[in-house]
Scaffold this motif. Sequence first.
Motif, PDB file in Angstrom:
ATOM      1  N   GLY A   1      32.361  54.927  39.730  1.00 45.78           N
ATOM      2  CA  GLY A   1      31.591  53.693  39.853  1.00 45.78           C
ATOM      3  C   GLY A   1      32.016  52.610  38.883  1.00 45.78           C
ATOM      4  O   GLY A   1      31.348  51.576  38.772  1.00 45.78           O
ATOM      5  N   GLU A   2      33.122  52.820  38.188  1.00 42.50           N
ATOM      6  CA  GLU A   2      33.508  51.881  37.126  1.00 42.50           C
ATOM      7  C   GLU A   2      33.859  50.499  37.666  1.00 42.50           C
ATOM      8  O   GLU A   2      33.622  49.491  36.988  1.00 42.50           O
ATOM      9  N   ASP A   3      34.399  50.420  38.876  1.00 39.67           N
ATOM     10  CA  ASP A   3      34.733  49.110  39.441  1.00 39.67           C
ATOM     11  C   ASP A   3      33.475  48.284  39.705  1.00 39.67           C
ATOM     12  O   ASP A   3      33.414  47.098  39.364  1.00 39.67           O
ATOM     13  N   GLN A   4      32.475  48.906  40.331  1.00 39.67           N
ATOM     14  CA  GLN A   4      31.230  48.190  40.606  1.00 39.67           C
ATOM     15  C   GLN A   4      30.556  47.740  39.305  1.00 39.67           C
ATOM     16  O   GLN A   4      29.984  46.655  39.223  1.00 39.67           O
ATOM     17  N   ASP A   5      30.621  48.590  38.296  1.00 38.01           N
ATOM     18  CA  ASP A   5      30.077  48.262  36.982  1.00 38.01           C
ATOM     19  C   ASP A   5      30.750  47.004  36.429  1.00 38.01           C
ATOM     20  O   ASP A   5      30.090  46.093  35.919  1.00 38.01           O
ATOM     21  N   LEU A   6      32.061  46.933  36.561  1.00 39.13           N
ATOM     22  CA  LEU A   6      32.830  45.773  36.104  1.00 39.13           C
ATOM     23  C   LEU A   6      32.417  44.511  36.855  1.00 39.13           C
ATOM     24  O   LEU A   6      32.154  43.466  36.251  1.00 39.13           O
ATOM     25  N   TYR A   7      32.360  44.595  38.190  1.00 36.93           N
ATOM     26  CA  TYR A   7      32.055  43.417  39.004  1.00 36.93           C
ATOM     27  C   TYR A   7      30.703  42.819  38.624  1.00 36.93           C
ATOM     28  O   TYR A   7      30.565  41.593  38.492  1.00 36.93           O
ATOM     29  N   LEU A   8      29.687  43.681  38.460  1.00 31.54           N
ATOM     30  CA  LEU A   8      28.339  43.181  38.190  1.00 31.54           C
ATOM     31  C   LEU A   8      28.215  42.600  36.789  1.00 31.54           C
ATOM     32  O   LEU A   8      27.493  41.613  36.574  1.00 31.54           O
ATOM     33  N   LYS A   9      28.913  43.168  35.831  1.00 29.83           N
ATOM     34  CA  LYS A   9      28.882  42.613  34.473  1.00 29.83           C
ATOM     35  C   LYS A   9      29.577  41.260  34.420  1.00 29.83           C
ATOM     36  O   LYS A   9      29.127  40.337  33.740  1.00 29.83           O
ATOM     37  N   MET A  10      30.668  41.115  35.150  1.00 30.24           N
ATOM     38  CA  MET A  10      31.360  39.830  35.202  1.00 30.24           C
ATOM     39  C   MET A  10      30.521  38.796  35.947  1.00 30.24           C
ATOM     40  O   MET A  10      30.481  37.620  35.564  1.00 30.24           O
ATOM     41  N   TYR A  11      29.860  39.206  37.004  1.00 30.54           N
ATOM     42  CA  TYR A  11      29.010  38.321  37.803  1.00 30.54           C
ATOM     43  C   TYR A  11      27.958  37.625  36.934  1.00 30.54           C
ATOM     44  O   TYR A  11      27.601  36.466  37.176  1.00 30.54           O
ATOM     45  N   GLU A  12      27.493  38.340  35.919  1.00 31.72           N
ATOM     46  CA  GLU A  12      26.455  37.802  35.039  1.00 31.72           C
ATOM     47  C   GLU A  12      26.984  36.737  34.080  1.00 31.72           C
ATOM     48  O   GLU A  12      26.204  36.066  33.399  1.00 31.72           O
ATOM     49  N   LYS A  13      28.302  36.560  34.008  1.00 35.39           N
ATOM     50  CA  LYS A  13      28.895  35.653  33.029  1.00 35.39           C
ATOM     51  C   LYS A  13      29.428  34.345  33.610  1.00 35.39           C
ATOM     52  O   LYS A  13      29.934  33.501  32.870  1.00 35.39           O
ATOM     53  N   GLY A  14      29.348  34.186  34.918  1.00 33.34           N
ATOM     54  CA  GLY A  14      29.878  32.958  35.514  1.00 33.34           C
ATOM     55  C   GLY A  14      29.964  33.094  37.020  1.00 33.34           C
ATOM     56  O   GLY A  14      29.352  33.976  37.615  1.00 33.34           O
ATOM     57  N   ASN A  15      30.759  32.234  37.648  1.00 35.74           N
ATOM     58  CA  ASN A  15      30.887  32.242  39.106  1.00 35.74           C
ATOM     59  C   ASN A  15      31.960  33.215  39.580  1.00 35.74           C
ATOM     60  O   ASN A  15      32.979  33.411  38.918  1.00 35.74           O
ATOM     61  N   VAL A  16      31.710  33.790  40.756  1.00 42.68           N
ATOM     62  CA  VAL A  16      32.722  34.613  41.419  1.00 42.68           C
ATOM     63  C   VAL A  16      33.176  33.866  42.673  1.00 42.68           C
ATOM     64  O   VAL A  16      32.385  33.166  43.307  1.00 42.68           O
ATOM     65  N   HIS A  17      34.451  33.996  43.012  1.00 43.44           N
ATOM     66  CA  HIS A  17      35.024  33.202  44.099  1.00 43.44           C
ATOM     67  C   HIS A  17      35.743  34.100  45.099  1.00 43.44           C
ATOM     68  O   HIS A  17      36.595  34.909  44.724  1.00 43.44           O
ATOM     69  N   PHE A  18      35.383  33.931  46.369  1.00 46.50           N
ATOM     70  CA  PHE A  18      35.981  34.717  47.451  1.00 46.50           C
ATOM     71  C   PHE A  18      37.211  34.022  47.999  1.00 46.50           C
ATOM     72  O   PHE A  18      37.165  32.842  48.369  1.00 46.50           O
ATOM     73  N   ILE A  19      38.322  34.731  48.043  1.00 48.91           N
ATOM     74  CA  ILE A  19      39.566  34.244  48.652  1.00 48.91           C
ATOM     75  C   ILE A  19      39.632  34.853  50.047  1.00 48.91           C
ATOM     76  O   ILE A  19      39.800  36.068  50.198  1.00 48.91           O
ATOM     77  N   ASN A  20      39.486  34.029  51.049  1.00 46.37           N
ATOM     78  CA  ASN A  20      39.363  34.525  52.425  1.00 46.37           C
ATOM     79  C   ASN A  20      40.729  34.876  53.024  1.00 46.37           C
ATOM     80  O   ASN A  20      41.164  34.276  54.003  1.00 46.37           O
ATOM     81  N   GLU A  21      41.389  35.837  52.413  1.00 45.04           N
ATOM     82  CA  GLU A  21      42.677  36.331  52.877  1.00 45.04           C
ATOM     83  C   GLU A  21      42.750  37.834  52.636  1.00 45.04           C
ATOM     84  O   GLU A  21      42.096  38.350  51.730  1.00 45.04           O
TER      85      GLU A  21
END
Length: 279
Positions: A176-196
């Motif tokens: 689960g370490e990847d999900q843990d990383l994503y959510l901690k980063m999400y709390e620090k700023g914006n996340v951006h989806f690259i539609n490719e």
Amino acid sequence: MKFSILIAHYNNAVFFKDCFESILQQTYTNWEAVILDDASSDNEKKIIQEMISKDKRFRFFENEKNSGVGVTKSKLIELAEGEICGFLDPDDTISPTAVQKCMEIFQTRKNTVLTYSRFMTCDQNLKPIAPFRSAMQVPNGDPCFFNFPIQIAHFVSFRKAVYEQTEKMNPNLKIGEDQDLYLKMYEKGNVHFINETNYLYRTHQGGISQNDNKKKSHEYFAQVIFNTMKRRGLSTINGKKVPEKYTDSDEIFALLQYQHQLPFRIKKKIKITLQSIFG
């Protein structure tokens, strides 16, 4: 800016050639590839080392003993010299423009802390099977965002300096370490989806998150979500009480069932639309 491609390797040399070649084909050339081997067999390590020996942008390190993917990925971020990091599994590949597309966002959107794109599920020969259709832009700044159902997925990249402002990755969460990383980063700023589709995800018997590990991955994901709820100081979710202690995954995922309902999905779509208009 330099991009650090981070590779946690364990006895996957048979597939690494495809990964290696996809890195060499990157249109963005200011990159390094950091490989941390988790106590593979001597022959496996030799194959990897020989393959990368002619390109100094590849750096090879070893764990003293087999430590698991969570520990290995945590160490990889510490070893990274680039301002931007992204994980690539040694049995997968990225498109030639994968790194460039990420860097274009980080260079122009200073408040972006993480980017992600689509991935294609492939067979063991990297023949496409099906695209991951759930990937899409998610609303930023929502304390009740837990990436469930999963929308942030490969290819993910993030600012190392911002990561270092978090509690950092929890190596005990293993799969689960990847999900843990994503959510901690999400709390620090914006996340951006690259539609490719910038990531080819190979399915095979030895895959870390495949087969028998799927059930374990589900359990670790629930622990990640529970930890996130506590870290954000949430006592209730959609009117339901957050438990004081973690007991089982079903209890945690039950709190998030409202996210599948139409009213929530409509509100979410409106929020994302307004976000895209007003930044």
